[in-house]
Design a protein around this motif. Sequence first.
Motif, PDB file in Angstrom:
ATOM      1  N   GLN A 229     -13.735  13.705   5.616  1.00 47.65           N
ATOM      2  CA  GLN A 229     -12.610  12.766   5.625  1.00 47.65           C
ATOM      3  C   GLN A 229     -13.097  11.344   5.354  1.00 47.65           C
ATOM      4  N   PRO A 230     -12.230  10.504   4.793  1.00 49.30           N
ATOM      5  CA  PRO A 230     -12.640   9.122   4.492  1.00 49.30           C
ATOM      6  C   PRO A 230     -12.803   8.270   5.748  1.00 49.30           C
ATOM      7  N   TYR A 231     -13.570   7.215   5.588  1.00 51.59           N
ATOM      8  CA  TYR A 231     -13.746   6.162   6.613  1.00 51.59           C
ATOM      9  C   TYR A 231     -14.045   6.732   8.004  1.00 51.59           C
TER      10      TYR A 231
ATOM     11  N   GLY B  77     -18.324  12.475  -3.341  1.00 52.38           N
ATOM     12  CA  GLY B  77     -18.904  12.516  -2.000  1.00 52.38           C
ATOM     13  C   GLY B  77     -19.572  11.215  -1.616  1.00 52.38           C
ATOM     14  N   ALA B  78     -19.721  10.998  -0.291  1.00 56.60           N
ATOM     15  CA  ALA B  78     -20.411   9.832   0.253  1.00 56.60           C
ATOM     16  C   ALA B  78     -20.415   9.974   1.781  1.00 56.60           C
ATOM     17  N   ASP B  79     -21.173   9.199   2.551  1.00 58.93           N
ATOM     18  CA  ASP B  79     -22.112   8.180   2.056  1.00 58.93           C
ATOM     19  C   ASP B  79     -23.555   8.579   2.327  1.00 58.93           C
ATOM     20  N   GLY B  80     -23.717   9.492   3.317  1.00 59.24           N
ATOM     21  CA  GLY B  80     -25.052   9.931   3.688  1.00 59.24           C
ATOM     22  C   GLY B  80     -25.294   9.807   5.179  1.00 59.24           C
ATOM     23  N   ILE B  81     -26.503  10.188   5.591  1.00 58.86           N
ATOM     24  CA  ILE B  81     -26.848  10.154   7.015  1.00 58.86           C
ATOM     25  C   ILE B  81     -28.179   9.433   7.206  1.00 58.86           C
ATOM     26  N   VAL B  82     -28.428   9.033   8.448  1.00 58.97           N
ATOM     27  CA  VAL B  82     -29.646   8.279   8.772  1.00 58.97           C
ATOM     28  C   VAL B  82     -30.273   8.871  10.025  1.00 58.97           C
ATOM     29  N   PHE B  83     -31.559   9.168   9.946  1.00 59.51           N
ATOM     30  CA  PHE B  83     -32.325   9.506  11.142  1.00 59.51           C
ATOM     31  C   PHE B  83     -32.845   8.200  11.712  1.00 59.51           C
ATOM     32  N   VAL B  84     -32.576   7.949  12.990  1.00 59.03           N
ATOM     33  CA  VAL B  84     -32.917   6.645  13.571  1.00 59.03           C
ATOM     34  C   VAL B  84     -33.705   6.811  14.863  1.00 59.03           C
ATOM     35  N   ILE B  85     -34.660   5.921  15.044  1.00 58.26           N
ATOM     36  CA  ILE B  85     -35.380   5.772  16.319  1.00 58.26           C
ATOM     37  C   ILE B  85     -35.184   4.322  16.722  1.00 58.26           C
ATOM     38  N   HIS B  86     -34.617   4.089  17.922  1.00 60.80           N
ATOM     39  CA  HIS B  86     -34.284   2.702  18.239  1.00 60.80           C
ATOM     40  C   HIS B  86     -34.454   2.369  19.713  1.00 60.80           C
ATOM     41  N   ASP B  87     -34.462   1.068  19.977  1.00 59.08           N
ATOM     42  CA  ASP B  87     -34.446   0.547  21.343  1.00 59.08           C
ATOM     43  C   ASP B  87     -33.435  -0.594  21.408  1.00 59.08           C
TER      44      ASP B  87
ATOM     45  N   THR C 140     -27.169   8.812  12.569  1.00 65.22           N
ATOM     46  CA  THR C 140     -25.902   8.145  12.310  1.00 65.22           C
ATOM     47  C   THR C 140     -25.418   8.610  10.936  1.00 65.22           C
ATOM     48  N   ALA C 141     -24.124   8.477  10.690  1.00 61.94           N
ATOM     49  CA  ALA C 141     -23.581   8.840   9.387  1.00 61.94           C
ATOM     50  C   ALA C 141     -22.237   8.165   9.209  1.00 61.94           C
ATOM     51  N   SER C 142     -21.856   8.025   7.960  1.00 57.18           N
ATOM     52  CA  SER C 142     -20.544   7.462   7.696  1.00 57.18           C
ATOM     53  C   SER C 142     -20.018   7.967   6.361  1.00 57.18           C
ATOM     54  N   THR C 143     -18.707   7.764   6.190  1.00 58.46           N
ATOM     55  CA  THR C 143     -18.089   7.984   4.891  1.00 58.46           C
ATOM     56  C   THR C 143     -17.274   6.729   4.572  1.00 58.46           C
ATOM     57  N   GLY C 144     -16.772   6.649   3.377  1.00 60.76           N
ATOM     58  CA  GLY C 144     -15.947   5.508   2.989  1.00 60.76           C
ATOM     59  C   GLY C 144     -14.735   6.017   2.237  1.00 60.76           C
ATOM     60  N   ARG C 145     -14.486   5.398   1.096  1.00 58.66           N
ATOM     61  CA  ARG C 145     -13.383   5.859   0.260  1.00 58.66           C
ATOM     62  C   ARG C 145     -13.680   7.289  -0.204  1.00 58.66           C
ATOM     63  N   LYS C 146     -14.959   7.562  -0.468  1.00 55.69           N
ATOM     64  CA  LYS C 146     -15.392   8.925  -0.789  1.00 55.69           C
ATOM     65  C   LYS C 146     -16.057   9.521   0.440  1.00 55.69           C
ATOM     66  N   TYR C 147     -16.119  10.858   0.507  1.00 48.27           N
ATOM     67  CA  TYR C 147     -16.515  11.469   1.792  1.00 48.27           C
ATOM     68  C   TYR C 147     -17.053  12.877   1.604  1.00 48.27           C
ATOM     69  N   ASN C 148     -17.711  13.357   2.647  1.00 49.14           N
ATOM     70  CA  ASN C 148     -18.258  14.709   2.713  1.00 49.14           C
ATOM     71  C   ASN C 148     -18.380  15.115   4.181  1.00 49.14           C
ATOM     72  N   LEU C 149     -18.329  16.417   4.435  1.00 49.79           N
ATOM     73  CA  LEU C 149     -18.791  16.941   5.712  1.00 49.79           C
ATOM     74  C   LEU C 149     -20.293  16.711   5.792  1.00 49.79           C
ATOM     75  N   GLN C 150     -20.774  16.164   6.937  1.00 51.40           N
ATOM     76  CA  GLN C 150     -22.196  15.898   7.086  1.00 51.40           C
ATOM     77  C   GLN C 150     -22.625  16.299   8.496  1.00 51.40           C
ATOM     78  N   TYR C 151     -23.716  17.049   8.578  1.00 50.98           N
ATOM     79  CA  TYR C 151     -24.195  17.471   9.903  1.00 50.98           C
ATOM     80  C   TYR C 151     -25.694  17.700   9.907  1.00 50.98           C
ATOM     81  N   PHE C 152     -26.245  17.875  11.116  1.00 56.00           N
ATOM     82  CA  PHE C 152     -27.667  18.192  11.250  1.00 56.00           C
ATOM     83  C   PHE C 152     -27.845  19.273  12.306  1.00 56.00           C
ATOM     84  N   CYS C 153     -28.976  19.981  12.199  1.00 59.24           N
ATOM     85  CA  CYS C 153     -29.331  21.008  13.170  1.00 59.24           C
ATOM     86  C   CYS C 153     -30.789  20.768  13.545  1.00 59.24           C
ATOM     87  N   LEU C 154     -31.032  20.541  14.826  1.00 59.09           N
ATOM     88  CA  LEU C 154     -32.414  20.357  15.279  1.00 59.09           C
ATOM     89  C   LEU C 154     -33.119  21.707  15.289  1.00 59.09           C
ATOM     90  N   LYS C 155     -34.281  21.786  14.639  1.00 57.28           N
ATOM     91  CA  LYS C 155     -35.037  23.039  14.608  1.00 57.28           C
ATOM     92  C   LYS C 155     -36.233  23.008  15.551  1.00 57.28           C
TER      93      LYS C 155
END
Length: 242
Positions: free
Chosen positions: A39-41, A73-83, A211-226
């Motif tokens: 879905q968008p946004y 499709g858009a926008d992608g995902i980010v693997f993040v390590i943060h404090d 983290t992940a987002s979509t905008g005007r264009k979109y995709n289903l986006q997910y991750f699975c920890l292995k």
Amino acid sequence: MHRLLWFFLLIPFYTNAQFYTIGTARPMDGGCIMLTPDQPYAEGIAYSTSYLDLNYNFEIEFDIYLGEKNDYGADGIVFVIHDDPRQFDAFGTYGECLGYGRWSPEAVYSAHISPSIAVEFDTYQNNLQNDPESDHVAFLTNGVSRHENYWNGENPAYDLEDGHLHTFMFKWSITDKSISVFLDNILVYQGGHDLINDIFEGSNQVIWGFTASTGRKYNLQYFCLKRLAYLKEGQENTTKSE
Ligand SMILES: [Ca+2]
Ligand SMILES: [Ca+2]
């Protein structure tokens, strides 16, 4: 030679890691975590409820899914390590900043996650972020989405929105102070970083997730920890205490 002496130390939560979710992120059947629906946004974030310990060498392995629509499709995902001071509630700007970064390096008013390092899997070209036409991987720091370097396999048609899972592995070595990132078993980023001192201001306990987002264009986006494995150089049967 000493690398041959590394042993894997599996820590107990790796098979059933718990995730704290924000926005559109939700657990899926089969143990995966949806970040954005088709879905968008949308903006979705999932953080492991257990901190990472940067005093140990570790490897984290995932399957990631970036959708099946290339042109739309858009926008992608980010693997993040943060404090980030907001800890488990930290989020960045939606759309081309993938829920991690900010509109421009100067845009301090734009929500972003910092201090942090990140690996983005970007599926949509945005000129403000210096994106190539193809999908690509880039190493990011401190909530800045714009990048000078990226990996796309030198393939101007490189596409991650192919309806397939892709394997992603992130490796941290405190021994070498280095990061290695593999996508589909190809080394896509390697760099030396003194993460504890140069990024995290002396802290070794950090939050990790996607983290992940979509905008005007979109995709289903997910991750699975292995797999999440701490590695201890030259010592066997040493268990990391939680
Ligand atoms: Ca982009
Ligand atoms: Ca694509």
